[in-house]
Write a protein that holds these residues in place. Structure first.
Motif, PDB file in Angstrom:
ATOM      1  N   ASP A 190       0.737  -1.027   0.470  1.00 49.37           N
ATOM      2  CA  ASP A 190      -0.233  -0.136   0.332  1.00 49.37           C
ATOM      3  C   ASP A 190       0.646   1.471  -0.049  1.00 49.37           C
ATOM      4  OD1 ASP A 190       1.076   0.009   2.592  1.00 49.37           O
ATOM      5  OD2 ASP A 190      -1.219   0.206   3.925  1.00 49.37           O
ATOM      6  N   GLY A 191       2.156   1.196  -0.264  1.00 50.21           N
ATOM      7  CA  GLY A 191       3.175   2.405  -0.460  1.00 50.21           C
ATOM      8  C   GLY A 191       3.817   2.833   0.783  1.00 50.21           C
ATOM      9  N   VAL A 192       3.176   2.370   2.603  1.00 47.76           N
ATOM     10  CA  VAL A 192       3.899   2.624   3.740  1.00 47.76           C
ATOM     11  C   VAL A 192       4.882   2.089   3.345  1.00 47.76           C
ATOM     12  CG1 VAL A 192       3.473   2.589   6.238  1.00 47.76           C
ATOM     13  CG2 VAL A 192       1.080   2.955   4.617  1.00 47.76           C
ATOM     14  N   ILE A 193       5.737   3.111   4.094  1.00 52.25           N
ATOM     15  CA  ILE A 193       7.114   2.283   4.771  1.00 52.25           C
ATOM     16  C   ILE A 193       7.678   2.822   5.944  1.00 52.25           C
ATOM     17  CG2 ILE A 193       9.667   3.027   4.325  1.00 52.25           C
ATOM     18  CD1 ILE A 193       8.596   4.063   1.278  1.00 52.25           C
ATOM     19  N   THR A 194       8.289   1.397   6.958  1.00 57.95           N
ATOM     20  CA  THR A 194       8.517   1.625   7.957  1.00 57.95           C
ATOM     21  C   THR A 194      10.137   1.576   8.124  1.00 57.95           C
ATOM     22  OG1 THR A 194       6.329  -0.057   8.180  1.00 57.95           O
ATOM     23  CG2 THR A 194       7.627   0.261  10.179  1.00 57.95           C
ATOM     24  N   ARG A 195      10.495   2.499   8.921  1.00 49.87           N
ATOM     25  CA  ARG A 195      12.323   2.524   9.194  1.00 49.87           C
ATOM     26  C   ARG A 195      13.019   1.411   9.434  1.00 49.87           C
ATOM     27  NH1 ARG A 195      13.567   4.779  13.934  1.00 49.87           N
ATOM     28  NH2 ARG A 195      11.895   5.764  15.069  1.00 49.87           N
ATOM     29  N   GLY A 196      13.688   1.090   8.878  1.00 47.95           N
ATOM     30  CA  GLY A 196      15.001   0.331   9.660  1.00 47.95           C
ATOM     31  C   GLY A 196      15.931   1.091  10.693  1.00 47.95           C
ATOM     32  N   LEU A 285      14.004  12.223  10.221  1.00 43.47           N
ATOM     33  CA  LEU A 285      13.759  10.933  12.011  1.00 43.47           C
ATOM     34  C   LEU A 285      12.835  10.523  11.265  1.00 43.47           C
ATOM     35  CD1 LEU A 285      14.546  13.216  14.861  1.00 43.47           C
ATOM     36  CD2 LEU A 285      16.302  11.716  13.523  1.00 43.47           C
ATOM     37  N   GLU A 286      11.768  11.156  11.197  1.00 45.23           N
ATOM     38  CA  GLU A 286      10.373   9.384  11.203  1.00 45.23           C
ATOM     39  C   GLU A 286       9.864   9.241  10.259  1.00 45.23           C
ATOM     40  OE1 GLU A 286       8.497   6.418  13.089  1.00 45.23           O
ATOM     41  OE2 GLU A 286       9.055   8.445  14.021  1.00 45.23           O
ATOM     42  N   CYS A 303      16.305  10.721   2.769  1.00 45.74           N
ATOM     43  CA  CYS A 303      17.157  10.867   3.810  1.00 45.74           C
ATOM     44  C   CYS A 303      16.610   9.611   4.392  1.00 45.74           C
ATOM     45  CB  CYS A 303      16.051  12.198   4.500  1.00 45.74           C
ATOM     46  SG  CYS A 303      16.939  12.419   6.440  1.00 45.74           S
ATOM     47  N   GLU A 304      17.331   8.666   4.225  1.00 49.80           N
ATOM     48  CA  GLU A 304      17.275   7.494   4.696  1.00 49.80           C
ATOM     49  C   GLU A 304      18.515   7.492   5.490  1.00 49.80           C
ATOM     50  OE1 GLU A 304      17.364   4.219   1.695  1.00 49.80           O
ATOM     51  OE2 GLU A 304      15.532   5.620   0.548  1.00 49.80           O
ATOM     52  N   THR A 305      18.460   7.695   6.566  1.00 48.69           N
ATOM     53  CA  THR A 305      20.113   8.658   7.168  1.00 48.69           C
ATOM     54  C   THR A 305      19.513   7.888   9.371  1.00 48.69           C
ATOM     55  OG1 THR A 305      19.701  10.312   6.213  1.00 48.69           O
ATOM     56  CG2 THR A 305      21.478  10.406   7.883  1.00 48.69           C
ATOM     57  N   THR A 306      20.553   7.112   9.308  1.00 46.85           N
ATOM     58  CA  THR A 306      20.295   6.898  10.702  1.00 46.85           C
ATOM     59  C   THR A 306      21.020   7.904  11.736  1.00 46.85           C
ATOM     60  OG1 THR A 306      20.547   4.807  10.425  1.00 46.85           O
ATOM     61  CG2 THR A 306      20.977   5.460  12.721  1.00 46.85           C
ATOM     62  N   VAL A 307      20.613   8.644  13.319  1.00 47.69           N
ATOM     63  CA  VAL A 307      21.036   9.898  13.581  1.00 47.69           C
ATOM     64  C   VAL A 307      21.499   9.764  14.742  1.00 47.69           C
ATOM     65  CG1 VAL A 307      20.011  12.038  14.872  1.00 47.69           C
ATOM     66  CG2 VAL A 307      19.362  11.522  12.691  1.00 47.69           C
ATOM     67  N   LEU A 308      22.755   9.675  15.135  1.00 48.65           N
ATOM     68  CA  LEU A 308      22.905   9.593  15.980  1.00 48.65           C
ATOM     69  C   LEU A 308      23.460  11.313  17.209  1.00 48.65           C
ATOM     70  CD1 LEU A 308      24.816   7.476  18.725  1.00 48.65           C
ATOM     71  CD2 LEU A 308      26.302   8.076  17.724  1.00 48.65           C
ATOM     72  N   SER A 309      22.886  11.757  17.995  1.00 47.72           N
ATOM     73  CA  SER A 309      23.164  12.914  19.110  1.00 47.72           C
ATOM     74  C   SER A 309      23.488  12.765  20.298  1.00 47.72           C
ATOM     75  CB  SER A 309      21.310  12.927  18.309  1.00 47.72           C
ATOM     76  OG  SER A 309      20.823  13.692  17.397  1.00 47.72           O
TER      77      SER A 309
END
Length: 554
Positions: A190-196, A285-286, A303-309
């Motif tokens: 259905d086009g919904v993407i869940t981030r990994g 982020l989301e 922006c399939e980016t993993t963020v460490l802050s």
């Protein structure tokens, strides 16, 4: 498209004149063989594909306060095809072979300046630093990777190798190992993407080593970008629109989150960023995309980016007598998007301080001691790249029931009590899932086992018990992180509001604060809680203070 040659016809004699277009401006013939001068009719032009790049020096090659030098690169024909375009994506490190040319700089009046600009006409492009999908692995390295995946002490070895020069922080290092491997990105029909991608936030006292951890992770992770809070703007972290000199139109310039697509973005001093700049990160982020709607450009960048802050507490250092969650000076909407949040406290402890000081001093005595690690950095990068290329673990029924039991058990603890608090939400459930998938990926396993699920649950429980604990009820309440107010606090505010409405009916519009406190004490709400609730109601705009010691409803 760029014109390389044009053919003109003389209106008088019909002679065909070929003019080569080597310059930046379009050239026409000035004179025909028949002696005619003036305008000639354009009958044909030869076009080729052209693209302009701007390349700059890699920041690691710079010294001191030197600015990175930039040079324009012009690409033609096959170098602009969709196949080679991936090599020239913003943020890619490239090696360019070409011919240097000098171009005259024009003044505003249109005349030629005495200054010239250097540019490169490219013949070949070779990407140096690829993301994990393009990292090449030699047969010998593949054998090492497969042998390593069978090592029973793999988790411990990775933990020791990830930041060997930083003492302690075992739980944080365990989370960082899981972060670089990441969960599985899922795209449904259905086009919904869940981030990994797993996002982690470190909040700690100054000098606790969080900045060093982030700096080290930017070296370990394949394709990583490091930015510091005070020196970054919303446009610099997401994307902006600028005037393009080559096409004379508007062009998109990607920021750090977009440049680190399929990689890692390390953001230090997150609390020092301006509010507007921090808000720009929410979508990235989301939703893992950056939407731009400026000038005449409407675009969505990946922006399939993993963020460490990393960030500091509100007052610079943690107060041991205050709840940790009250000392985080970040908007709840941003905090909520992080899967794991760690509070790194620097508390005096004689035995620990003795061990840590010895570790640091030995590190300075023997500079090469950090090289004595179980797995070298180069192999970790290749191992992560191989795992992300080849390994997409699937949940087993046992792992599903383990995660489900934990989730249902946590949710039911809030319902059983009078407070009706929400200990954990669906966001944390997805976070556990990503951590479990990352744990399976480390072993290059095809399935997520119960052990992976338990490891993920253990990490989730660890940070929730530190940051989301309601000190009044002694239970975990995710509202403390998600909205900044616990359920017990919210109930007290509702109780105080009801008292104000009741007293308003008895006493009129202006109500003395002392009467509210007396009425609240009969209902079991202490004076300090009443004052806190009144202050929060004032801030939300429900009540105001017409004169000292009295309040009125708006």
């Amino acid at each position: 498209p760029q014109v390389v040659s044009a053919r003109f016809e003389c209106p008088s004699c019909g002679n065909i004149i070929n003019v080569s277009q080597d310059d930046t401006s379009f050239k026409q013939p000035t004179k025909c063989g028949c002696g005619r001068k003036g305008k000639f009719r354009l009958i044909e032009k030869k076009l080729i594909d052209a693209q302009k790049l701007v390349i700059e020096e890699a920041h690691e090659l710079l010294e001191g306060g030197a600015q990175p030098k930039k040079i324009n690169v012009y690409l033609h024909t096959d170098l602009t095809s969709p196949l080679t375009e991936k090599r020239t994506n913003p943020g890619t490190k490239v090696l360019i072979t070409g011919i240097i040319k000098e171009l005259p700089i024009m003044t505003r009046s249109g005349s030629q300046s005495v200054l010239y600009d250097l540019s490169i006409v490219g013949n070949y492009i070779e990407p140096i630093e690829e993301d994990f999908t393009e990292l090449s692995i030699e047969p010998q390295e593949l054998k090492e990777i497969l042998d390593l995946s069978k090592d029973p002490k793999l988790y411990e070895k990775l933990q020791l190798s990830i930041a060997p020069s930083i003492f302690g922080h075992e739980r944080v290092k365990e989370a960082l190992v899981l972060q670089i491997f990441g969960g599985v990105r899922k795209k449904r029909d259905d086009g919904v993407i869940t981030r990994g991608d797993i996002h982690i936030l470190l909040i700690g006292d100054p000098g606790s080593g969080k900045s060093q951890l982030i700096k080290r992770m930017s070296v370990v992770a394949p394709k990583a970008r490091f930015v510091s809070g005070k020196g970054v703007t919303g446009a610099g972290i997401t994307a902006t629109v600028v005037r393009d000199e080559f096409t004379q139109g508007w062009a998109l310039e990607a920021g750090a989150l977009v440049l680190a697509n399929r990689g890692y973005c390390m953001i230090d001093e997150l609390d020092k960023m301006n509010k507007e700049d921090r808000d720009a990160m929410h979508e990235g982020l989301e939703q893992q995309s950056i939407s731009i709607s400026k000038a005449n450009i409407q675009a969505t960048l990946r922006c399939e980016t993993t963020v460490l802050s990393a960030a500091n507490p509100k007052f610079g250092r943690f107060d041991p007598y205050m709840p940790i969650s009250d000392q985080i000076d970040l908007p709840v909407s941003l905090i909520n998007r992080f899967d794991l949040i760690f509070a790194i406290k620097d508390l005096p402890d004689k035995e620990r301080d003795k061990v840590m000081s010895r570790f640091i001093l030995k590190l300075h005595q023997n500079v090469d001691s950090s090289k004595e690690v179980p797995i070298e950095t180069g192999l970790i990068r290749k191992y992560v790249a191989y795992a992300k290329q080849k390994c997409f673990p699937v949940l087993t029924d046992e792992a599903i029931s383990e995660i489900q039991n934990y989730y249902v058990k946590m949710r039911s603890t809030g319902v059983e009590e009078e407070s009706k608090s929400v200990p954990i939400s669906a966001r944390q459930l997805e976070g556990i899932l990503r951590l479990a998938e990352a744990s399976a990926r480390i072993r290059l396993a095809k399935t997520v086992t119960v052990e992976d699920a338990r490891k993920a649950i253990d990490l989730m429980q660890y940070w929730l018990s530190e940051l989301a604990m309601d000190k009044e009820t002694g239970k975990i309440d995710i509202d403390k992180i998600a909205s900044g107010i616990t359920t017990s606090e919210r109930q007290k505010i509702v109780g105080v509001r009801e008292i104000i409405i009741e007293l308003e009916n008895k006493l009129g519009k202006v109500i003395p604060t002392d009467d509210i406190i007396k009425e609240a004490e009969t209902r079991g709400i202490s004076a300090t809680k009443v004052e806190d609730s009144i202050e929060k109601l004032k801030r939300s705009g429900d009540i105001f203070e017409p004169k000292p010691g009295f309040i009125s409803r708006l």
